[in-house]
Design a protein around this motif. Structure first.
Motif, short mmCIF file in Angstrom:
data_model
loop_
_atom_site.label_atom_id
_atom_site.label_comp_id
_atom_site.label_asym_id
_atom_site.label_seq_id
_atom_site.Cartn_x
_atom_site.Cartn_y
_atom_site.Cartn_z
N THR A 143 0.84 -1.20 0.00
CA THR A 143 0.00 0.00 0.00
C THR A 143 0.87 1.25 0.00
OG1 THR A 143 -1.71 1.21 1.20
CG2 THR A 143 -0.13 0.03 2.55
N ALA A 144 0.27 2.38 -0.44
CA ALA A 144 0.97 3.66 -0.37
C ALA A 144 0.33 4.53 0.71
CB ALA A 144 0.90 4.35 -1.72
N LEU A 145 -0.62 3.95 1.45
CA LEU A 145 -1.32 4.75 2.46
C LEU A 145 -0.37 5.12 3.61
CD1 LEU A 145 -4.66 2.73 2.48
CD2 LEU A 145 -4.36 5.11 1.77
N PRO A 146 -0.61 6.28 4.24
CA PRO A 146 0.36 6.76 5.25
C PRO A 146 0.50 5.86 6.47
CG PRO A 146 -1.59 8.19 5.15
CD PRO A 146 -1.68 7.26 4.00
N TRP A 147 -0.49 5.02 6.77
CA TRP A 147 -0.37 4.16 7.95
C TRP A 147 0.21 2.77 7.62
CZ3 TRP A 147 -5.20 5.88 6.20
CH2 TRP A 147 -5.97 4.94 5.56
N GLY A 148 0.69 2.64 6.38
CA GLY A 148 1.33 1.38 6.00
C GLY A 148 2.58 1.13 6.85
N ILE A 149 2.94 -0.14 7.00
CA ILE A 149 4.13 -0.48 7.79
C ILE A 149 5.14 -1.15 6.87
CG2 ILE A 149 3.02 -0.69 10.05
CD1 ILE A 149 2.95 -3.76 9.49
N VAL A 150 6.41 -0.98 7.16
CA VAL A 150 7.44 -1.59 6.32
C VAL A 150 7.68 -3.03 6.78
CG1 VAL A 150 9.83 -1.47 5.52
CG2 VAL A 150 8.52 0.63 5.85
N GLN A 151 7.39 -3.97 5.89
CA GLN A 151 7.62 -5.39 6.15
C GLN A 151 8.36 -5.95 4.96
OE1 GLN A 151 3.54 -6.81 6.87
NE2 GLN A 151 4.36 -7.99 8.56
N PHE A 152 9.50 -6.60 5.23
CA PHE A 152 10.27 -7.27 4.17
C PHE A 152 10.54 -6.33 2.99
CE2 PHE A 152 7.17 -10.23 6.10
CZ PHE A 152 8.04 -10.75 7.03
N GLU A 154 9.07 -3.56 1.99
CA GLU A 154 7.96 -2.95 1.24
C GLU A 154 6.93 -2.42 2.22
OE1 GLU A 154 5.60 -4.14 -2.85
OE2 GLU A 154 6.53 -5.70 -1.65
N THR A 155 6.30 -1.27 1.86
CA THR A 155 5.25 -0.73 2.74
C THR A 155 3.96 -1.51 2.52
OG1 THR A 155 6.29 1.42 2.53
CG2 THR A 155 4.08 1.39 3.44
N ARG A 156 3.41 -2.03 3.61
CA ARG A 156 2.26 -2.94 3.49
C ARG A 156 1.14 -2.54 4.47
NH1 ARG A 156 3.39 -7.71 0.91
NH2 ARG A 156 5.53 -7.86 0.16
N HIS A 157 -0.07 -3.03 4.17
CA HIS A 157 -1.19 -2.81 5.08
C HIS A 157 -0.92 -3.52 6.41
CE1 HIS A 157 -4.28 -0.86 2.66
NE2 HIS A 157 -3.91 -1.62 1.63
N PRO A 158 -1.18 -2.85 7.55
CA PRO A 158 -1.09 -3.56 8.84
C PRO A 158 -2.35 -4.41 9.02
CG PRO A 158 -1.70 -1.27 9.20
CD PRO A 158 -1.57 -1.44 7.70
N ALA A 159 -2.45 -5.48 8.21
CA ALA A 159 -3.72 -6.22 8.08
C ALA A 159 -4.22 -6.78 9.42
CB ALA A 159 -3.54 -7.34 7.06
N HIS A 160 -3.29 -7.27 10.25
CA HIS A 160 -3.74 -7.82 11.54
C HIS A 160 -4.34 -6.73 12.43
CE1 HIS A 160 -3.04 -12.04 11.68
NE2 HIS A 160 -1.86 -11.91 11.10
N LEU A 161 -3.79 -5.51 12.30
CA LEU A 161 -4.34 -4.41 13.12
C LEU A 161 -5.78 -4.10 12.71
CD1 LEU A 161 -1.87 -1.49 13.87
CD2 LEU A 161 -2.77 -3.25 15.37
N TYR A 162 -6.08 -4.24 11.41
CA TYR A 162 -7.46 -4.02 10.96
C TYR A 162 -8.40 -5.02 11.65
CZ TYR A 162 -5.26 -1.44 7.06
OH TYR A 162 -4.52 -0.58 6.31
N LEU A 163 -7.93 -6.28 11.75
CA LEU A 163 -8.77 -7.30 12.41
C LEU A 163 -8.93 -7.00 13.90
CD1 LEU A 163 -7.78 -10.76 10.87
CD2 LEU A 163 -9.89 -9.49 10.56
N VAL A 164 -7.85 -6.48 14.51
CA VAL A 164 -7.93 -6.11 15.93
C VAL A 164 -8.98 -5.01 16.12
CG1 VAL A 164 -6.66 -5.04 17.85
CG2 VAL A 164 -5.54 -6.78 16.44
N LEU A 165 -8.92 -3.98 15.25
CA LEU A 165 -9.89 -2.88 15.36
C LEU A 165 -11.32 -3.39 15.13
CD1 LEU A 165 -7.94 -0.03 13.51
CD2 LEU A 165 -8.31 -0.30 15.96
N ALA A 166 -11.46 -4.32 14.16
CA ALA A 166 -12.79 -4.89 13.88
C ALA A 166 -13.29 -5.65 15.11
CB ALA A 166 -12.72 -5.81 12.67
N ALA A 167 -12.39 -6.41 15.77
CA ALA A 167 -12.79 -7.18 16.96
C ALA A 167 -13.23 -6.23 18.08
CB ALA A 167 -11.65 -8.07 17.42
#
Lengths: 241, 191
Positions: A143-152, A154-167
């Motif tokens: 992703t190019a979104l500002p809250w993306g995190i750098v993993q391996f 590349e800037t990526r969606h913090p996908a697990h955090l989305y699930l945490v917020l949903a929970a």
């Protein structure tokens, strides 16, 4: 992200540590809710413990049976502490069966018990999800979104955090819904519907999914099936009332 | 004896049933569309396009290290069959516990699988490595990570760590802690 957490003099792996904390916190909340629903809180702790131990042992037995050629020459290795050598789906089914047998033995109302467990399960999912995020268990899509995190690299969606917020959102909805008197089982069905909905919505933010057919994500297909099934059960419950 | 009369649905009940049916149809249409919209390209294509990383589904990061005899060994030399990379050190008790099982796999499976033991030489005593190999009768390649670069590339956070790589060079599992023969064999059957 933060694969190890420092707790006083100890350094603990984030993911397993937060999964254990999540299980404990989930059981605590479920026991509290059980009391409100006139079910003894001890039953919740017993069900949690028996299901967990039974599920792990059952999951290991299943794994060994499924790979019996590998264990044939070294049968004692079936008792090793290798946690990955567990069939999780089968272990979960065995854990669920143990919970049902326990409920029957102590004549507990399954819908009421399920209602008590739903907020606890949601809290456990939120805390465990945070552990998966910190331990970088899986990765998000680029992703190019500002809250993306750098993993391996590349800037990526913090996908697990989305699930945490949903929970956490689901937990708030369940809390709000309990103010209104509902039929036994409603809270659990609402949890199942909302959780399946969150997985259907958010799975595309996870990279490298398991797919079926023409690239359809398995998690999404299963989530949609659960959503339809839960709505059908809700309709039936309403009709029979 | 008269038969009990069948209950007649109240108008409100049928309205309720229609409401549920509409809701289910709506969920199916919206959810189904989202599934179709967010579907993935084929898995193999995705994996090949990813950057090398020590994560399931990514191509394995390259390794170029000297073995115990000073010969240069590249991970790419072994592509085409499953590879197990085991990070270890002589002072690590779980590494000692699992090493006989790696040797047993190497002896029994021969060329069907490549086992590479990467010694964490930057954290180990080099003089202890050869006696360790002799003690366990190790006959598979032992590479020396003198600068700790390969440990860093593979994000190794604890010893032992074992990486399972399939015959396409894609990481299938990263396991921290001691493994045993049965577990290794069960995983190899899926590679």
């Amino acid at each position: 992200m933060t694969p190890f957490l420092s707790v006083g003099p100890l350094t603990l792996p984030s993911y397993p540590f937060l999964v254990i904390i999540g299980l404990w916190a989930g059981m605590w909340l479920a026991a509290k809710d059980a009391g409100r629903l006139k079910v003894e809180g001890d039953h919740v702790y017993n069900i949690g413990l028996y299901s967990l131990v039974g599920g792990l042992l059952g999951g290991r037995a299943w794994y060994v049976l499924a790979h019996r050629e590998s264990y044939a020459g070294v049968p004692l290795q079936a008792f090793s502490l290798t946690l990955n050598a567990v069939s999780l789906p089968e272990g979960a089914i065995i854990g669920l069966a143990i919970a049902l047998i326990y409920s029957k033995r102590y004549r507990l109302s399954i819908p009421t018990l399920a209602d008590a467990l739903a907020p606890g399960i949601t809290l456990a999912l939120a805390i465990g999800g945070l552990g998966a995020f910190l331990g970088s268990q899986t990765q998000g899509t680029p992703t190019a979104l500002p809250w993306g995190i750098v993993q391996f690299g590349e800037t990526r969606h913090p996908a697990h955090l989305y699930l945490v917020l949903a929970a956490l959102l689901i937990l708030a909805i369940l809390r709000a819904a309990r103010r209104k008197r509902q039929r036994p089982g409603f809270t659990f069905l609402l949890f199942a519907e909302l959780y399946a909905g969150s997985r259907l919505l958010l799975d595309p933010f996870f990279a490298l999914p398991a797919t079926i057919g023409a690239g359809f994500r398995v998690v999404q297909v299963a989530a949609l099936a659960v959503m339809v099934l839960v709505l059908a059960v809700m309709a039936r419950v309403e009709k029979s009332a | 004896m008269t038969k009990p009369k069948r209950a007649i649905s109240a108008p409100g009940q049928s309205t309720g049933a229609v409401r549920w049916l509409v809701l289910i149809a709506l969920v199916l249409v919206v959810g189904g569309s989202w599934i179709v919209f967010s579907r993935e390209p084929q898995q193999e294509t995705v994996a090949a396009e990813l950057a090398p990383a020590p994560v399931k589904g990514h191509p394995a990061p390259a390794i170029t290290l000297n073995d115990i005899d000073g010969q240069v060994v590249n991970l790419s030399d072994f592509q085409g069959k499953p590879v197990l990379i085991n990070f270890w050190a002589t002072w690590c008790p779980p590494c000692r516990a699992e090493m006989p099982d790696f040797q047993a796999i190497h002896r029994e499976m021969g060329d069907q699988v490549t086992i590479i033991a990467v010694n964490a030489t930057s954290q180990d005593e080099p003089d202890n490595i050869r006696p360790f190999m002799e003690e366990f009768g190790i006959t598979f390649p032992v590479l020396l990570d003198v600068r700790g670069q390969t440990m860093s590339d593979y994000n190794v956070r604890g010893l032992p760590t074992t990486i399972f790589i399939d015959s396409n060079g894609i990481v299938q599992e990263v396991f921290t802690g001691a493994v045993n023969k049965a577990y290794i064999q069960s995983k190899l059957s899926g590679l």
